[in-house]
Enzyme design. Structure first.
Site, PDB file in Angstrom:
ATOM      1  N   MET A   1       3.035  -3.167  -7.115  1.00  0.00           N
ATOM      2  CA  MET A   1       1.020  -2.088  -7.377  1.00  0.00           C
ATOM      3  C   MET A   1       1.091  -0.239  -6.428  1.00  0.00           C
ATOM      4  SD  MET A   1       0.101  -4.105  -9.269  1.00  0.00           S
ATOM      5  CE  MET A   1      -1.317  -3.544  -9.336  1.00  0.00           C
ATOM      6  N   TYR A   2       1.594  -1.062  -5.428  1.00  0.00           N
ATOM      7  CA  TYR A   2       1.854   0.556  -4.533  1.00  0.00           C
ATOM      8  C   TYR A   2       2.474   1.810  -5.662  1.00  0.00           C
ATOM      9  CZ  TYR A   2       1.591   4.263  -1.225  1.00  0.00           C
ATOM     10  OH  TYR A   2       1.600   5.182  -0.607  1.00  0.00           O
ATOM     11  N   ALA A   3       4.007   1.110  -5.769  1.00  0.00           N
ATOM     12  CA  ALA A   3       4.562   2.108  -6.743  1.00  0.00           C
ATOM     13  C   ALA A   3       4.200   2.567  -8.136  1.00  0.00           C
ATOM     14  CB  ALA A   3       6.005   1.200  -6.378  1.00  0.00           C
ATOM     15  N   SER A   5       1.102   3.006  -8.950  1.00  0.00           N
ATOM     16  CA  SER A   5       0.031   3.334  -8.550  1.00  0.00           C
ATOM     17  C   SER A   5      -0.015   4.657  -8.460  1.00  0.00           C
ATOM     18  CB  SER A   5      -1.090   2.920  -8.025  1.00  0.00           C
ATOM     19  OG  SER A   5      -0.306   2.784  -6.534  1.00  0.00           O
TER      20      SER A   5
END
Length: 98
Positions: A1-3, A5
């Site tokens: 999810m971090y990548a 976003s």
């Protein structure tokens, strides 16, 4: 999810710059390296971990809030009047994955 976003934010900067540029509005992004703050505390929770992170940069130090503030001041200034649609990586030379 971090990548995902992060990628979305890069695209948002590009898209908004294209949309708002004709109105004279610049859109830029800042991609900071590791700055010891509450958010990144798990990456620097011991002196050894902090040194490992610093050693991963070309400058052999971690960033500071002042480093990020100076970059934002530049991007908001007239000196950056022809900069738009770009995300500036401010990470002391740490290899970027952007």
């Amino acid at each position: 999810m971090y990548a995902v976003s992060k990628t979305a934010l890069l695209g948002l900067v590009k898209g908004l710059a294209a949309e708002l540029g004709p109105q004279g509005i610049r859109v830029t992004g800042l991609a900071p390296g590791i700055v010891p703050t509450k958010l990144s505390s798990y990456l620097v929770q011991s002196p050894e971990l902090a040194q490992q992170q610093a050693d991963a940069t070309y400058l052999k130090r971690l960033g500071t809030p002042e480093d990020m503030a100076a970059t934002v001041a530049f991007l908001a200034s007239g000196d950056a009047a022809y900069v738009t649609g770009e995300t500036l990586v401010v990470a002391g030379g740490m290899p970027s994955k952007l």
